[in-house]
Write an enzyme that holds these catalytic residues in place. Structure first.
Site, PDB file in Angstrom:
ATOM      1  N   ASP A  39     -62.319  -7.713-101.141  1.00  0.00           N
ATOM      2  CA  ASP A  39     -63.019  -7.047-102.247  1.00  0.00           C
ATOM      3  C   ASP A  39     -63.976  -7.536-102.786  1.00  0.00           C
ATOM      4  O   ASP A  39     -64.855  -7.218-103.403  1.00  0.00           O
ATOM      5  CB  ASP A  39     -61.754  -6.466-102.946  1.00  0.00           C
ATOM      6  CG  ASP A  39     -60.949  -5.386-102.383  1.00  0.00           C
ATOM      7  OD1 ASP A  39     -61.356  -4.977-101.320  1.00  0.00           O
ATOM      8  OD2 ASP A  39     -60.066  -5.173-103.086  1.00  0.00           O
ATOM      9  N   SER A  84     -66.108  13.840 -66.857  1.00  0.00           N
ATOM     10  CA  SER A  84     -64.971  13.420 -66.915  1.00  0.00           C
ATOM     11  C   SER A  84     -64.495  12.995 -65.643  1.00  0.00           C
ATOM     12  O   SER A  84     -65.246  12.819 -64.847  1.00  0.00           O
ATOM     13  CB  SER A  84     -63.950  14.611 -67.548  1.00  0.00           C
ATOM     14  OG  SER A  84     -64.186  15.582 -66.503  1.00  0.00           O
ATOM     15  N   LEU A  85     -62.975  12.523 -65.605  1.00  0.00           N
ATOM     16  CA  LEU A  85     -62.637  12.086 -64.541  1.00  0.00           C
ATOM     17  C   LEU A  85     -61.488  12.772 -63.612  1.00  0.00           C
ATOM     18  O   LEU A  85     -60.931  13.417 -64.101  1.00  0.00           O
ATOM     19  CB  LEU A  85     -61.821  10.774 -64.723  1.00  0.00           C
ATOM     20  CG  LEU A  85     -62.641   9.371 -65.349  1.00  0.00           C
ATOM     21  CD1 LEU A  85     -61.805   8.496 -65.747  1.00  0.00           C
ATOM     22  CD2 LEU A  85     -63.657   8.994 -64.449  1.00  0.00           C
ATOM     23  N   GLU A 116     -58.599  -0.165 -66.332  1.00  0.00           N
ATOM     24  CA  GLU A 116     -58.722   0.053 -67.916  1.00  0.00           C
ATOM     25  C   GLU A 116     -57.548   1.043 -68.430  1.00  0.00           C
ATOM     26  O   GLU A 116     -57.525   2.349 -67.825  1.00  0.00           O
ATOM     27  CB  GLU A 116     -60.001   0.619 -68.416  1.00  0.00           C
ATOM     28  CG  GLU A 116     -60.819  -0.095 -67.889  1.00  0.00           C
ATOM     29  CD  GLU A 116     -62.333   0.315 -68.010  1.00  0.00           C
ATOM     30  OE1 GLU A 116     -62.570   1.479 -68.778  1.00  0.00           O
ATOM     31  OE2 GLU A 116     -63.341  -0.106 -67.601  1.00  0.00           O
ATOM     32  N   LYS A 118     -56.105   4.068 -70.130  1.00  0.00           N
ATOM     33  CA  LYS A 118     -56.649   5.295 -70.787  1.00  0.00           C
ATOM     34  C   LYS A 118     -56.336   5.736 -72.265  1.00  0.00           C
ATOM     35  O   LYS A 118     -55.169   6.236 -72.275  1.00  0.00           O
ATOM     36  CB  LYS A 118     -56.631   6.186 -69.690  1.00  0.00           C
ATOM     37  CG  LYS A 118     -57.318   7.705 -70.095  1.00  0.00           C
ATOM     38  CD  LYS A 118     -57.215   8.461 -68.733  1.00  0.00           C
ATOM     39  CE  LYS A 118     -58.043   9.829 -68.943  1.00  0.00           C
ATOM     40  NZ  LYS A 118     -57.633  10.807 -70.078  1.00  0.00           N
ATOM     41  N   ASP A 120     -55.935   7.820 -75.357  1.00  0.00           N
ATOM     42  CA  ASP A 120     -55.733   9.273 -75.841  1.00  0.00           C
ATOM     43  C   ASP A 120     -56.361   9.571 -76.996  1.00  0.00           C
ATOM     44  O   ASP A 120     -55.626   9.465 -77.969  1.00  0.00           O
ATOM     45  CB  ASP A 120     -54.178   9.739 -75.552  1.00  0.00           C
ATOM     46  CG  ASP A 120     -54.170  11.093 -75.351  1.00  0.00           C
ATOM     47  OD1 ASP A 120     -55.296  11.698 -74.768  1.00  0.00           O
ATOM     48  OD2 ASP A 120     -53.197  11.698 -75.126  1.00  0.00           O
ATOM     49  N   ARG A 139     -68.357  14.312 -77.237  1.00  0.00           N
ATOM     50  CA  ARG A 139     -68.634  14.523 -75.812  1.00  0.00           C
ATOM     51  C   ARG A 139     -69.017  15.989 -75.828  1.00  0.00           C
ATOM     52  O   ARG A 139     -69.687  16.588 -74.935  1.00  0.00           O
ATOM     53  CB  ARG A 139     -67.191  14.400 -74.967  1.00  0.00           C
ATOM     54  CG  ARG A 139     -67.729  14.475 -73.462  1.00  0.00           C
ATOM     55  CD  ARG A 139     -66.468  14.149 -72.521  1.00  0.00           C
ATOM     56  NE  ARG A 139     -66.771  14.656 -71.121  1.00  0.00           N
ATOM     57  CZ  ARG A 139     -66.430  15.773 -71.027  1.00  0.00           C
ATOM     58  NH1 ARG A 139     -65.798  16.390 -71.546  1.00  0.00           N
ATOM     59  NH2 ARG A 139     -66.641  16.051 -69.584  1.00  0.00           N
ATOM     60  N   TYR A 228     -66.008   1.765 -73.646  1.00  0.00           N
ATOM     61  CA  TYR A 228     -65.558   1.451 -72.220  1.00  0.00           C
ATOM     62  C   TYR A 228     -66.575   1.622 -71.222  1.00  0.00           C
ATOM     63  O   TYR A 228     -66.130   1.642 -69.639  1.00  0.00           O
ATOM     64  CB  TYR A 228     -64.344   2.183 -71.865  1.00  0.00           C
ATOM     65  CG  TYR A 228     -64.229   3.473 -72.039  1.00  0.00           C
ATOM     66  CD1 TYR A 228     -65.056   4.437 -71.595  1.00  0.00           C
ATOM     67  CD2 TYR A 228     -63.316   3.855 -73.184  1.00  0.00           C
ATOM     68  CE1 TYR A 228     -64.920   5.677 -72.013  1.00  0.00           C
ATOM     69  CE2 TYR A 228     -63.177   5.049 -73.607  1.00  0.00           C
ATOM     70  CZ  TYR A 228     -64.086   6.180 -73.153  1.00  0.00           C
ATOM     71  OH  TYR A 228     -63.924   7.471 -73.365  1.00  0.00           O
ATOM     72  N   LYS A 316     -53.221   9.023 -63.918  1.00  0.00           N
ATOM     73  CA  LYS A 316     -51.918   9.429 -65.133  1.00  0.00           C
ATOM     74  C   LYS A 316     -50.725   9.181 -64.970  1.00  0.00           C
ATOM     75  O   LYS A 316     -50.126   9.127 -63.804  1.00  0.00           O
ATOM     76  CB  LYS A 316     -52.174  11.166 -64.929  1.00  0.00           C
ATOM     77  CG  LYS A 316     -53.642  11.711 -65.261  1.00  0.00           C
ATOM     78  CD  LYS A 316     -53.917  11.376 -66.849  1.00  0.00           C
ATOM     79  CE  LYS A 316     -54.865  12.352 -67.451  1.00  0.00           C
ATOM     80  NZ  LYS A 316     -54.590  13.459 -67.739  1.00  0.00           N
ATOM     81  N   CYS A 410     -44.825  47.923 -77.398  1.00  0.00           N
ATOM     82  CA  CYS A 410     -45.632  46.750 -78.180  1.00  0.00           C
ATOM     83  C   CYS A 410     -44.796  46.470 -79.429  1.00  0.00           C
ATOM     84  O   CYS A 410     -44.433  47.212 -80.094  1.00  0.00           O
ATOM     85  CB  CYS A 410     -47.070  46.911 -78.550  1.00  0.00           C
ATOM     86  SG  CYS A 410     -47.492  45.749 -79.816  1.00  0.00           S
ATOM     87  N   CYS A 413     -47.082  47.041 -82.573  1.00  0.00           N
ATOM     88  CA  CYS A 413     -47.723  48.719 -83.147  1.00  0.00           C
ATOM     89  C   CYS A 413     -46.692  49.872 -82.324  1.00  0.00           C
ATOM     90  O   CYS A 413     -46.835  50.909 -82.587  1.00  0.00           O
ATOM     91  CB  CYS A 413     -48.860  48.936 -82.555  1.00  0.00           C
ATOM     92  SG  CYS A 413     -49.338  48.977 -80.957  1.00  0.00           S
ATOM     93  N   CYS A 428     -50.856  45.682 -74.560  1.00  0.00           N
ATOM     94  CA  CYS A 428     -50.580  46.861 -75.216  1.00  0.00           C
ATOM     95  C   CYS A 428     -52.121  47.180 -75.208  1.00  0.00           C
ATOM     96  O   CYS A 428     -53.107  46.457 -75.534  1.00  0.00           O
ATOM     97  CB  CYS A 428     -50.309  46.240 -76.669  1.00  0.00           C
ATOM     98  SG  CYS A 428     -50.670  47.347 -78.119  1.00  0.00           S
ATOM     99  N   CYS A 433     -54.244  48.258 -82.277  1.00  0.00           N
ATOM    100  CA  CYS A 433     -52.947  47.342 -82.630  1.00  0.00           C
ATOM    101  C   CYS A 433     -53.223  46.426 -83.571  1.00  0.00           C
ATOM    102  O   CYS A 433     -54.290  45.635 -83.389  1.00  0.00           O
ATOM    103  CB  CYS A 433     -52.551  46.874 -81.315  1.00  0.00           C
ATOM    104  SG  CYS A 433     -51.065  45.813 -81.292  1.00  0.00           S
TER     105      CYS A 433
END
Ligand code: IVH
Length: 677
Positions: A39, A84-85, A116, A118, A120, A139, A228, A316, A410, A413, A428, A433
């Site tokens: 600080d 994307s991959l 690498e 991945k 999230d 993105r 990356y 994944k 439904c 309603c 429905c 509704c």
């Protein structure tokens, strides 16, 4: 008074020290000095900058916060598309990826992989010009994102200036903004205390923080950044991904330290297995391993498929699963009248998130999986946020396990429920509704649509049940009195809330055509289709008049979508709704594009015949990345027809209409000029 040389030097030294300690603290989690000492440095720098404002620089560490809140985000077209991959879901699929790469490169070519973790989080693109951080964007759909520069500046791991004496003229750097588990849990605890809704996972929390209009709020969320990947690089060239990551590290970025250089796919698999076992012990969430061919020269040779590069893949991790009991199956009614069965589960933690409900999609799905009330089931969150019921466990089925039956009426309603032929969904059909109306109002107000802050589910319900709002147009007729009559708005504190809501409604009148179209809730029209429609027609009027055939000439709009759009605009009630809405003063702004203009910007291309250097999908992606559009048929609106080998009748049509044709060479020159090839 001009600043003495000694002050200039001191300021420079303070900035360097602060940048260094920021990284120690935020990136490495290993501060070398106490908070008080930090600080002191910071205040000293602020003090000197105040005394000598001429020395204040936009890349000073004091400039990370303080920008004023925005009204909305500006759209930015990325200089090069953010792909994307493709996913590999097992080690076998990793081998298949390796085989595909080898097939293109030939057996003699030796190459390495970079593996690498991945992370999230939320993918972002950063632009640096001559070493200075210029802007940053989300993105988005890979082509157009949102400018979140002010918010990204609050992330201490983002260098405002590259530590490089001769920085590249321009460079795009891609990375992931994320939140660590500990900080995510803390944030949720705070939110729970304050009565605010909690975030489902660190990714949502990070995305929410980056998409805050007020940078001061973003600054309070403890965000981190790993980079990356490179996009466009002018004035610098790299040979390998490994070298690029090294350089990024040298320039002052955080780069993952668990990245490995692997000599072949077998080594990649080992890294994958190790990381999978370590996964829960890491301070942040990862959902797999990104595998990239190391030599950048091979990236060009491998190229792209329609949606993803061929030189990389995301391996994944298997979804995290738990077992729990189905206590009930209830039915929700959506905006389109679709009835969705939802399993009410005994609360269970799956991969760090409490799950108590899971969609069962539709009747067929329930029957196929034979899920009954009382069953013990396996639930999983597959990479994604949305939990699903995988299967029931036969050994644990109790005697009285009850089969689910779709109600004939439904649940909201009471109208008859029908299942249209060829559809798996029960609906429905009552357009009036309440559930449908409320859902459609909620959708209209949602963030991706008109973005009316404060108009949440509860308020919509109240407004509807008090008969103050029966359709979306009624929102614009609301008066302060109407709102203060509602329970929520009776005391003086809530008077302010009423005012805020009315202001938010008023603000939403100034919108863009894509947001408006998306908000109307036309079937099959999501955000990207709305964008496409807005780009393809000069005005709402023109779109309203468009025939099914005309709609189908737009690349990306198929017969089903075209019919749904046409039906929507042909419906009398909808026409009245549009008239009412426009009568309330809704106007559309042009979507600003901050990208540099290219010779392809706004131009419509038609491809005919085969191209020798690239596939059609690749050509399409490149055109879009350079700001152009692709259509499947030639009309007066076409600017260029690209003539490949064996061109079809489209070439005749082009000649007939006098549309300019391009040879493949001319076309690739144009792409090069635009900087996408
Ligand atoms: S590279 C052309 N590398 O995963 C290659 N992506 O499914 C573009 N991600 O949108 C992506 N860690 O949000 C790459 N080391 C990494 C990554 C990574 C996380 C995310 C990113 C991307 C998504 C692709």
């Amino acid at each position: 008074m001009a600043a003495p040389e000694s002050v200039k030097k001191e300021i420079e030294r303070l900035r360097e020290q602060i940048v260094f300690h920021n990284l120690k603290y935020y990136r490495d989690d290993r501060p070398e000095i106490s908070d008080a000492e930090y600080d002191e440095l910071f205040l000293r720098l602020k003090d000197l900058e105040q005394k000598y404002p001429e020395l204040l620089a936009p890349d000073s560490p004091t400039q990370r916060v303080g920008a004023a809140p925005l009204e909305k985000f500006v759209k930015v077209t990325h200089r090069t598309g953010m792909f994307s991959l493709d996913n590999a879901m097992s080690e076998d699929e990793l081998s298949e990826f390796d085989q595909r790469v080898k097939k293109v490169l030939g057996p003699a070519r030796e190459f390495e992989y970079v593996a690498e973790p991945k992370i999230d989080g939320l993918a972002i693109n950063l632009v640096y010009e001559n070493g200075k951080f210029k802007n940053g964007a989300t993105r988005g759909d890979g082509i157009v994102g949102e400018d979140v520069t002010q918010n990204l500046k609050t992330i201490h791991e983002l260098p405002l200036k590259l530590s490089e004496k001769k920085p590249p003229e321009l460079i795009e750097i891609r990375g992931e903004v994320y939140m660590r588990r500990k900080e995510f849990e803390e944030l949720n605890r705070e939110r729970e205390k304050a009565g605010a809704p909690v975030f489902a996972n660190p990714r949502n929390a990070a995305a929410g923080a980056v998409r805050q209009l007020d940078p001061a709020i973003t600054a309070k969320r403890r965000l981190h950044l790993y980079v990356y990947q490179l996009g466009e690089a002018r004035g610098w060239s790299f040979q390998t991904q490994w070298e690029a990551l090294d350089t990024l590290r040298d320039w002052g970025f955080s780069v993952q330290d668990r990245i490995k250089l692997c000599k072949d796919i077998e080594e990649v698999k080992k890294v994958y297995g190790r990381l999978r076992d370590e996964r829960e012990t890491l301070p942040y969430e990862i959902d797999g391993l990104v595998v990239k061919v190391n030599a950048l020269e091979l990236w060009t040779r491998l190229g792209f498929t329609a949606r993803a590069p061929r030189f990389a893949i995301a391996a994944k991790f298997p979804a995290r699963q738990k077992t729990t009991v189905v206590n009930d199956i209830i039915v929700g009614v959506g905006r389109t009248g679709a009835l969705t069965p939802v399993a009410v589960l005994g609360p269970v933690e799956v991969g760090g998130v409490m799950v108590s409900r899971a969609t069962l999609h539709n009747q067929d799905e329930i029957e196929r999986k034979d899920i009954r009330i009382g069953d013990t089931v396996v639930v999983q969150r597959a990479g994604d946020v949305i939990p699903e019921v995988v299967k029931f466990i036969p050994e644990q089925r109790p005697k009285g396990a009850k089969k689910f039956v779709m109600p004939e009426q439904c649940p909201v309603c009471g109208s008859k429920v029908v299942r249209p032929e060829d559809e798996a969904i029960h609906r429905c059909l009552n357009l009036n509704c309440p559930a449908q109306i409320m859902e459609s109002i909620g959708h209209f107000a949602s963030r991706g649509a008109m973005n009316i802050e404060g108009l949440g589910e509860k308020i919509v319900e109240r407004l509807f049940s008090e008969k103050l709002v029966n359709s979306i147009a009624d929102l614009y007729a609301l008066q302060e009195d109407d709102l203060t009559k509602l329970e929520k708005f009776t005391d003086s504190e809530t008077h302010k809330k009423a005012k805020n809501l009315l202001e938010a409604i008023e603000r939403s009148k100034k919108t863009t055509l894509p947001r408006f179209l998306y908000g109307l809730g036309i079937r099959h029209v999501g955000e990207s289709t709305a964008q496409l429609l807005a780009e393809s027609f000069a005005s709402l009027d023109e779109l309203e008049q468009a025939s099914v055939d005309e709609l189908m000439t737009i690349e990306g709009i198929g017969p089903e979508m075209a019919a749904a759009i046409h039906d929507f605009f042909s419906n009398r009630e909808n026409q009245k709704l549009l008239k009412d809405l426009l009568g309330q003063g809704i106007t559309f702004e042009k979507v600003a594009k901050t990208r540099t203009e290219t010779p392809l910007s706004g131009k419509t291309f038609v491809l005919t015949g085969g191209l020798s250097g690239m596939t059609r999908e690749e050509a399409k992606n490149l055109i879009q990345a350079a700001g152009g559009k692709v259509s499947s048929s030639v009309s007066k609106k076409t600017d260029f027809v690209v003539k490949g080998v064996d061109p079809g009748s489209k070439l005749d049509k082009a000649k007939e209409l006098g549309v300019r044709t391009l040879t493949e060479k001319e076309f690739s020159d144009l792409l090069k000029q635009a900087g996408v090839l």
